[in-house]
Structures are given as C-alpha cells and as structure tokens.
Scaffold this motif. Structure first.
Motif, PDB file in Angstrom:
ATOM      1  N   PRO A   1       0.824  -1.217   0.000  1.00 11.16           N
ATOM      2  CA  PRO A   1       0.000   0.000   0.000  1.00 11.16           C
ATOM      3  C   PRO A   1       0.855   1.264   0.000  1.00 11.16           C
ATOM      4  O   PRO A   1       2.005   1.266   0.425  1.00 11.16           O
ATOM      5  CB  PRO A   1      -0.794  -0.113   1.303  1.00 11.16           C
ATOM      6  CG  PRO A   1      -0.163  -1.179   2.100  1.00 11.16           C
ATOM      7  CD  PRO A   1       0.705  -1.991   1.204  1.00 11.16           C
ATOM      8  N   ARG A   2       0.252   2.332  -0.474  1.00  8.80           N
ATOM      9  CA  ARG A   2       0.926   3.628  -0.492  1.00  8.80           C
ATOM     10  C   ARG A   2       0.400   4.479   0.661  1.00  8.80           C
ATOM     11  O   ARG A   2      -0.776   4.504   0.938  1.00  8.80           O
ATOM     12  CB  ARG A   2       0.694   4.344  -1.803  1.00  8.80           C
ATOM     13  CG  ARG A   2       1.390   3.701  -2.975  1.00  8.80           C
ATOM     14  CD  ARG A   2       1.236   4.613  -4.191  1.00  8.80           C
ATOM     15  NE  ARG A   2       2.258   4.453  -5.176  1.00  8.80           N
ATOM     16  CZ  ARG A   2       3.540   4.778  -5.050  1.00  8.80           C
ATOM     17  NH1 ARG A   2       3.979   5.259  -3.943  1.00  8.80           N
ATOM     18  NH2 ARG A   2       4.386   4.621  -6.028  1.00  8.80           N
ATOM     19  N   VAL A   3       1.297   5.177   1.312  1.00  7.66           N
ATOM     20  CA  VAL A   3       0.941   6.096   2.384  1.00  7.66           C
ATOM     21  C   VAL A   3       1.492   7.458   1.994  1.00  7.66           C
ATOM     22  O   VAL A   3       2.702   7.625   1.843  1.00  7.66           O
ATOM     23  CB  VAL A   3       1.531   5.637   3.729  1.00  7.66           C
ATOM     24  CG1 VAL A   3       1.162   6.616   4.830  1.00  7.66           C
ATOM     25  CG2 VAL A   3       1.070   4.235   4.067  1.00  7.66           C
ATOM     26  N   MET A   4       0.605   8.405   1.765  1.00 12.19           N
ATOM     27  CA  MET A   4       0.992   9.768   1.383  1.00 12.19           C
ATOM     28  C   MET A   4       1.933   9.771   0.178  1.00 12.19           C
ATOM     29  O   MET A   4       2.945  10.458   0.165  1.00 12.19           O
ATOM     30  CB  MET A   4       1.605  10.507   2.570  1.00 12.19           C
ATOM     31  CG  MET A   4       0.598  10.706   3.693  1.00 12.19           C
ATOM     32  SD  MET A   4       1.141  11.751   5.025  1.00 12.19           S
ATOM     33  CE  MET A   4       1.288  13.310   4.201  1.00 12.19           C
ATOM     34  N   GLY A   5       1.644   8.932  -0.821  1.00 15.07           N
ATOM     35  CA  GLY A   5       2.381   8.966  -2.070  1.00 15.07           C
ATOM     36  C   GLY A   5       3.660   8.161  -2.110  1.00 15.07           C
ATOM     37  O   GLY A   5       4.350   8.168  -3.116  1.00 15.07           O
ATOM     38  N   VAL A   6       4.013   7.483  -1.023  1.00 17.30           N
ATOM     39  CA  VAL A   6       5.226   6.657  -1.032  1.00 17.30           C
ATOM     40  C   VAL A   6       4.849   5.230  -0.643  1.00 17.30           C
ATOM     41  O   VAL A   6       3.890   5.020   0.096  1.00 17.30           O
ATOM     42  CB  VAL A   6       6.305   7.193  -0.063  1.00 17.30           C
ATOM     43  CG1 VAL A   6       6.789   8.568  -0.477  1.00 17.30           C
ATOM     44  CG2 VAL A   6       5.797   7.220   1.360  1.00 17.30           C
ATOM     45  N   PRO A   7       5.584   4.252  -1.126  1.00 18.35           N
ATOM     46  CA  PRO A   7       5.276   2.866  -0.732  1.00 18.35           C
ATOM     47  C   PRO A   7       5.532   2.659   0.765  1.00 18.35           C
ATOM     48  O   PRO A   7       6.479   3.210   1.316  1.00 18.35           O
ATOM     49  CB  PRO A   7       6.245   2.017  -1.554  1.00 18.35           C
ATOM     50  CG  PRO A   7       6.849   2.918  -2.554  1.00 18.35           C
ATOM     51  CD  PRO A   7       6.673   4.322  -2.075  1.00 18.35           C
ATOM     52  N   GLN A   8       4.674   1.879   1.402  1.00 18.86           N
ATOM     53  CA  GLN A   8       4.855   1.555   2.806  1.00 18.86           C
ATOM     54  C   GLN A   8       6.037   0.601   2.936  1.00 18.86           C
ATOM     55  O   GLN A   8       6.108  -0.410   2.236  1.00 18.86           O
ATOM     56  CB  GLN A   8       3.588   0.913   3.355  1.00 18.86           C
ATOM     57  CG  GLN A   8       3.589   0.722   4.835  1.00 18.86           C
ATOM     58  CD  GLN A   8       2.227   0.280   5.337  1.00 18.86           C
ATOM     59  OE1 GLN A   8       1.359  -0.085   4.552  1.00 18.86           O
ATOM     60  NE2 GLN A   8       2.040   0.302   6.621  1.00 18.86           N
TER      61      GLN A   8
ATOM     62  N   ALA B   1      10.994   2.355   7.875  1.00 17.78           N
ATOM     63  CA  ALA B   1      10.427   3.098   9.006  1.00 17.78           C
ATOM     64  C   ALA B   1      11.157   2.733  10.296  1.00 17.78           C
ATOM     65  O   ALA B   1      11.508   3.612  11.094  1.00 17.78           O
ATOM     66  CB  ALA B   1       8.940   2.804   9.135  1.00 17.78           C
ATOM     67  N   ALA B   2      11.404   1.437  10.501  1.00 17.04           N
ATOM     68  CA  ALA B   2      12.103   0.987  11.708  1.00 17.04           C
ATOM     69  C   ALA B   2      13.503   1.582  11.769  1.00 17.04           C
ATOM     70  O   ALA B   2      13.970   1.976  12.849  1.00 17.04           O
ATOM     71  CB  ALA B   2      12.166  -0.537  11.750  1.00 17.04           C
ATOM     72  N   LYS B   3      14.166   1.678  10.630  1.00 13.70           N
ATOM     73  CA  LYS B   3      15.510   2.260  10.583  1.00 13.70           C
ATOM     74  C   LYS B   3      15.492   3.701  11.088  1.00 13.70           C
ATOM     75  O   LYS B   3      16.303   4.093  11.929  1.00 13.70           O
ATOM     76  CB  LYS B   3      16.047   2.212   9.151  1.00 13.70           C
ATOM     77  CG  LYS B   3      17.343   2.954   8.945  1.00 13.70           C
ATOM     78  CD  LYS B   3      17.674   3.071   7.474  1.00 13.70           C
ATOM     79  CE  LYS B   3      18.614   4.238   7.256  1.00 13.70           C
ATOM     80  NZ  LYS B   3      18.766   4.576   5.858  1.00 13.70           N
ATOM     81  N   TRP B   4      14.532   4.487  10.602  1.00 14.19           N
ATOM     82  CA  TRP B   4      14.459   5.901  10.988  1.00 14.19           C
ATOM     83  C   TRP B   4      13.993   6.057  12.431  1.00 14.19           C
ATOM     84  O   TRP B   4      14.501   6.922  13.165  1.00 14.19           O
ATOM     85  CB  TRP B   4      13.573   6.672  10.016  1.00 14.19           C
ATOM     86  CG  TRP B   4      14.236   6.814   8.678  1.00 14.19           C
ATOM     87  CD1 TRP B   4      13.895   6.181   7.515  1.00 14.19           C
ATOM     88  CD2 TRP B   4      15.386   7.605   8.366  1.00 14.19           C
ATOM     89  NE1 TRP B   4      14.749   6.538   6.509  1.00 14.19           N
ATOM     90  CE2 TRP B   4      15.675   7.420   6.999  1.00 14.19           C
ATOM     91  CE3 TRP B   4      16.193   8.460   9.106  1.00 14.19           C
ATOM     92  CZ2 TRP B   4      16.733   8.048   6.367  1.00 14.19           C
ATOM     93  CZ3 TRP B   4      17.260   9.092   8.474  1.00 14.19           C
ATOM     94  CH2 TRP B   4      17.522   8.886   7.121  1.00 14.19           C
ATOM     95  N   TYR B   5      13.047   5.231  12.849  1.00 13.11           N
ATOM     96  CA  TYR B   5      12.625   5.278  14.249  1.00 13.11           C
ATOM     97  C   TYR B   5      13.781   4.919  15.176  1.00 13.11           C
ATOM     98  O   TYR B   5      13.957   5.529  16.232  1.00 13.11           O
ATOM     99  CB  TYR B   5      11.445   4.335  14.512  1.00 13.11           C
ATOM    100  CG  TYR B   5      10.102   4.894  14.124  1.00 13.11           C
ATOM    101  CD1 TYR B   5       9.709   6.176  14.492  1.00 13.11           C
ATOM    102  CD2 TYR B   5       9.192   4.122  13.405  1.00 13.11           C
ATOM    103  CE1 TYR B   5       8.462   6.679  14.144  1.00 13.11           C
ATOM    104  CE2 TYR B   5       7.944   4.620  13.058  1.00 13.11           C
ATOM    105  CZ  TYR B   5       7.586   5.900  13.427  1.00 13.11           C
ATOM    106  OH  TYR B   5       6.346   6.386  13.089  1.00 13.11           O
TER     107      TYR B   5
END
Length: 101
Positions: free
Chosen positions: A2-9, A14-18
């Motif tokens: 799925p896409r979230v705000m125009g980028v692939p989920q 996400a875990a890397k940045w968190y």
C-alpha cells in the motif's frame, strides 16, 4: 504494497528511521519502534526488546508506552508477569494522559 501519502509503505525503512531517533532519546520514536518490534513489522519480533523500548519512552512520561508496558507486565509478555508493576504503569499512564489534555 500500500501507499501512504504517495510513497510505498516500507516497515523496514520506518524501523531504521525510528531507531535512529530512538537512540537519540526521542520518546515518540521509542514508542513506535517498540510497537514495530512487538509486532514484528520490518524487524524480527522481540517482546523483550519491545518492553525495553516502551520503558525508555515510559520513563519520559509517554502515556501510550506506559499503558503498553502495563499490558506487558499484566500478561508476562517480554517481561516477568507482575501485577503490581502492571498496576503502577496503568496508573502512570492514566495520570500522564490526564496531564496532557
């Protein structure tokens, strides 16, 4: 995917940045990374690691982390089951939530 705000989920990304933010003491990042680790989203599932991350955020007054840590102590998931500590974390979560309104 799925896409979230125009980028692939991408849970791994996400875990890397968190993780980067969590390592700098960001309570919100510690909480969200704890959720991801507890669910195994983008990282291996590890309840003990999730509890550690929740504890870091909870110690900073993060109400959702305090609540989730209470649940973990109540169920013995990732930590030894301890109803007294569960009660303590639930109370702290309720107080933190009231103070944030």
């Amino acid at each position: 995917m799925p896409r979230v705000m125009g980028v692939p989920q991408d849970y791994a990304q996400a875990a890397k940045w968190y993780r980067l933010a969590a390592e700098q003491g960001n309570a919100e990042a510690q909480y969200y990374l704890g959720r991801m680790v507890g669910k195994g989203q983008g990282v291996p599932q590890d309840y003990a690691e999730a509890a550690k991350l929740y504890r870091l955020a909870a110690d900073q007054g993060h109400a959702h982390a305090q609540h989730n840590l209470g649940v973990m102590y109540a169920t013995g998931q990732g930590v030894p089951q301890d109803y007294v500590l569960a009660h303590m974390w639930f109370n702290l979560a309720a107080a933190s939530h009231r103070n944030s309104i």
